[in-house]
Design a protein around this motif. Structure first.
Motif, PDB file in Angstrom:
ATOM      1  N   PHE A  53       0.873  -1.174   0.000  1.00 53.32           N
ATOM      2  CA  PHE A  53       0.000   0.000   0.000  1.00 53.32           C
ATOM      3  C   PHE A  53       0.910   1.223   0.000  1.00 53.32           C
ATOM      4  CE2 PHE A  53      -3.946  -1.830   2.409  1.00 53.32           C
ATOM      5  CZ  PHE A  53      -3.982  -2.906   1.543  1.00 53.32           C
ATOM      6  N   LEU A  54       0.928   1.967  -1.089  1.00 50.77           N
ATOM      7  CA  LEU A  54       1.831   3.106  -1.191  1.00 50.77           C
ATOM      8  C   LEU A  54       1.042   4.362  -1.548  1.00 50.77           C
ATOM      9  CD1 LEU A  54       4.797   3.731  -0.845  1.00 50.77           C
ATOM     10  CD2 LEU A  54       5.104   3.319  -3.280  1.00 50.77           C
ATOM     11  N   ALA A  55       1.213   5.385  -0.745  1.00 51.81           N
ATOM     12  CA  ALA A  55       0.504   6.639  -0.935  1.00 51.81           C
ATOM     13  C   ALA A  55       1.362   7.633  -1.709  1.00 51.81           C
ATOM     14  CB  ALA A  55       0.130   7.222   0.422  1.00 51.81           C
ATOM     15  N   GLU A  56       0.705   8.429  -2.527  1.00 48.94           N
ATOM     16  CA  GLU A  56       1.324   9.537  -3.241  1.00 48.94           C
ATOM     17  C   GLU A  56       0.242  10.565  -3.497  1.00 48.94           C
ATOM     18  OE1 GLU A  56       0.609  10.488  -6.552  1.00 48.94           O
ATOM     19  OE2 GLU A  56      -0.730   8.843  -6.992  1.00 48.94           O
ATOM     20  N   SER A  57       0.636  11.798  -3.812  1.00 48.43           N
ATOM     21  CA  SER A  57      -0.373  12.826  -4.023  1.00 48.43           C
ATOM     22  C   SER A  57      -0.308  13.472  -5.385  1.00 48.43           C
ATOM     23  CB  SER A  57      -0.236  13.926  -2.967  1.00 48.43           C
ATOM     24  OG  SER A  57      -0.474  13.412  -1.691  1.00 48.43           O
ATOM     25  N   LEU A  58       0.879  13.737  -5.866  1.00 52.60           N
ATOM     26  CA  LEU A  58       1.024  14.586  -7.046  1.00 52.60           C
ATOM     27  C   LEU A  58       1.784  13.910  -8.182  1.00 52.60           C
ATOM     28  CD1 LEU A  58       2.005  17.766  -5.020  1.00 52.60           C
ATOM     29  CD2 LEU A  58      -0.243  17.243  -5.992  1.00 52.60           C
ATOM     30  N   GLN A  59       1.750  12.608  -8.266  1.00 55.05           N
ATOM     31  CA  GLN A  59       2.580  11.919  -9.254  1.00 55.05           C
ATOM     32  C   GLN A  59       1.854  11.550 -10.545  1.00 55.05           C
ATOM     33  OE1 GLN A  59       5.890  11.927  -8.859  1.00 55.05           O
ATOM     34  NE2 GLN A  59       5.250  13.150  -7.113  1.00 55.05           N
ATOM     35  N   GLY A  60       0.611  11.897 -10.675  1.00 55.73           N
ATOM     36  CA  GLY A  60      -0.081  11.723 -11.942  1.00 55.73           C
ATOM     37  C   GLY A  60      -0.854  10.438 -12.113  1.00 55.73           C
ATOM     38  N   GLY A  61      -1.095   9.729 -11.065  1.00 58.07           N
ATOM     39  CA  GLY A  61      -1.915   8.526 -11.163  1.00 58.07           C
ATOM     40  C   GLY A  61      -1.096   7.271 -11.396  1.00 58.07           C
ATOM     41  N   GLY A  62      -1.763   6.197 -11.734  1.00 51.50           N
ATOM     42  CA  GLY A  62      -1.092   4.909 -11.866  1.00 51.50           C
ATOM     43  C   GLY A  62      -1.091   4.184 -10.538  1.00 51.50           C
ATOM     44  N   VAL A  63      -0.611   2.968 -10.557  1.00 52.00           N
ATOM     45  CA  VAL A  63      -0.573   2.173  -9.332  1.00 52.00           C
ATOM     46  C   VAL A  63       0.871   2.115  -8.857  1.00 52.00           C
ATOM     47  CG1 VAL A  63      -1.159  -0.038  -8.270  1.00 52.00           C
ATOM     48  CG2 VAL A  63      -2.570   0.869 -10.100  1.00 52.00           C
ATOM     49  N   ILE A  64       1.261   3.117  -8.092  1.00 47.95           N
ATOM     50  CA  ILE A  64       2.642   3.244  -7.654  1.00 47.95           C
ATOM     51  C   ILE A  64       3.072   2.068  -6.780  1.00 47.95           C
ATOM     52  CG2 ILE A  64       2.131   4.696  -5.641  1.00 47.95           C
ATOM     53  CD1 ILE A  64       4.711   6.313  -6.460  1.00 47.95           C
ATOM     54  N   GLY A  65       2.171   1.503  -5.996  1.00 45.73           N
ATOM     55  CA  GLY A  65       2.509   0.342  -5.171  1.00 45.73           C
ATOM     56  C   GLY A  65       2.967  -0.832  -6.023  1.00 45.73           C
ATOM     57  N   ARG A  66       2.227  -1.137  -7.054  1.00 45.09           N
ATOM     58  CA  ARG A  66       2.602  -2.241  -7.956  1.00 45.09           C
ATOM     59  C   ARG A  66       3.889  -1.911  -8.705  1.00 45.09           C
ATOM     60  NH1 ARG A  66       3.300  -7.395  -9.239  1.00 45.09           N
ATOM     61  NH2 ARG A  66       3.051  -7.768 -11.453  1.00 45.09           N
ATOM     62  N   ASN A  67       4.034  -0.674  -9.139  1.00 42.67           N
ATOM     63  CA  ASN A  67       5.237  -0.251  -9.845  1.00 42.67           C
ATOM     64  C   ASN A  67       6.477  -0.504  -8.988  1.00 42.67           C
ATOM     65  OD1 ASN A  67       7.415   1.666 -10.634  1.00 42.67           O
ATOM     66  ND2 ASN A  67       5.950   2.290 -12.191  1.00 42.67           N
ATOM     67  N   ILE A  68       6.431  -0.105  -7.742  1.00 46.22           N
ATOM     68  CA  ILE A  68       7.590  -0.278  -6.854  1.00 46.22           C
ATOM     69  C   ILE A  68       7.814  -1.751  -6.545  1.00 46.22           C
ATOM     70  CG2 ILE A  68       8.561   0.296  -4.586  1.00 46.22           C
ATOM     71  CD1 ILE A  68       8.399   2.613  -6.792  1.00 46.22           C
ATOM     72  N   ALA A  69       6.761  -2.512  -6.358  1.00 49.66           N
ATOM     73  CA  ALA A  69       6.909  -3.958  -6.124  1.00 49.66           C
ATOM     74  C   ALA A  69       7.658  -4.603  -7.286  1.00 49.66           C
ATOM     75  CB  ALA A  69       5.543  -4.616  -5.927  1.00 49.66           C
ATOM     76  N   VAL A  70       7.270  -4.266  -8.508  1.00 47.02           N
ATOM     77  CA  VAL A  70       7.931  -4.841  -9.687  1.00 47.02           C
ATOM     78  C   VAL A  70       9.376  -4.371  -9.772  1.00 47.02           C
ATOM     79  CG1 VAL A  70       7.944  -4.879 -12.216  1.00 47.02           C
ATOM     80  CG2 VAL A  70       5.798  -5.200 -10.970  1.00 47.02           C
ATOM     81  N   ARG A  71       9.622  -3.079  -9.541  1.00 50.17           N
ATOM     82  CA  ARG A  71      10.999  -2.560  -9.559  1.00 50.17           C
ATOM     83  C   ARG A  71      11.901  -3.314  -8.582  1.00 50.17           C
ATOM     84  NH1 ARG A  71      11.607   3.892 -10.201  1.00 50.17           N
ATOM     85  NH2 ARG A  71      10.061   4.239 -11.824  1.00 50.17           N
ATOM     86  N   LEU A  72      11.324  -3.733  -7.456  1.00 53.90           N
ATOM     87  CA  LEU A  72      12.106  -4.434  -6.432  1.00 53.90           C
ATOM     88  C   LEU A  72      12.122  -5.942  -6.640  1.00 53.90           C
ATOM     89  CD1 LEU A  72      11.021  -2.340  -3.322  1.00 53.90           C
ATOM     90  CD2 LEU A  72      13.271  -2.340  -4.441  1.00 53.90           C
ATOM     91  N   GLY A  73      11.567  -6.402  -7.755  1.00 49.20           N
ATOM     92  CA  GLY A  73      11.584  -7.824  -8.070  1.00 49.20           C
ATOM     93  C   GLY A  73      10.519  -8.639  -7.371  1.00 49.20           C
TER      94      GLY A  73
END
Length: 172
Positions: A53-73
């Motif tokens: 569960f990852l919070a953001e406010s001004l990054q333009g949408g998307g699923v940042i939690g999934r993005n970071i999970a994938v980046r970290l393998g």
């Protein structure tokens, strides 16, 4: 009802918008560093994580939690984005704890990320205008006794300035 426990924590240094050594580091990079460190410190294998569960406010949408999970393998971790301009990181932790206590998950990484220096900038053509001007979504409308400007200050000087520009255009 199971307890929700915090097993580890990590954070990045605090920076000031458009000043200092973090001006070129975006919210995704900051999240990758903090989430990676928290997972490592917890000593729980990525394969055992139920969600991010990852919070953001001004990054333009998307699923940042999934993005970071994938980046970290951690490709098995679904991930979610939480967008609540004020206290969104705390909301992510709250929702993770509630999910665990409801028995819907066992291990969730939760937190928040933001970078006002690298956030997407928007423009908008105001009614009656010919050229686009700086614009920010009106996430905090005026409410009785709580002007939107006061709320904008909590999410960054640039956003507050953009709200003023939008308000001036609306008043014109």
């Amino acid at each position: 009802m199971p307890d929700a426990l915090i097993l580890s924590a990590a954070r990045t240094p605090i920076g000031r918008a458009r000043k200092g050594s973090l001006t070129s580091v975006d919210a995704y990079q900051l999240a990758e560093i903090a989430v990676g460190a928290a997972v490592e410190r917890s000593q729980i294998p990525g394969a055992d994580l139920d969600d991010l569960f990852l919070a953001e406010s001004l990054q333009g949408g998307g699923v940042i939690g999934r993005n970071i999970a994938v980046r970290l393998g951690m490709t098995n971790v679904p991930g979610v984005a939480i967008n609540r301009h004020c206290a969104s990181g705390a909301t992510a932790v709250q929702l993770a704890a509630a999910t665990i206590m409801a028995g819907m998950a066992d291990v969730i990484v939760a937190g928040g990320t933001e970078s006002a220096s690298t956030m997407p900038r928007l423009t908008k053509v105001a009614p009656g205008a010919q050229e686009p001007t700086p614009w920010s979504p009106q996430s905090h409308p005026d409410a009785p006794g709580i002007p939107a400007f006061d709320m904008s200050v909590t999410i960054g000087e640039n956003t507050a300035r953009l709200h003023d520009v939008t308000r001036e255009q609306a008043d014109a």
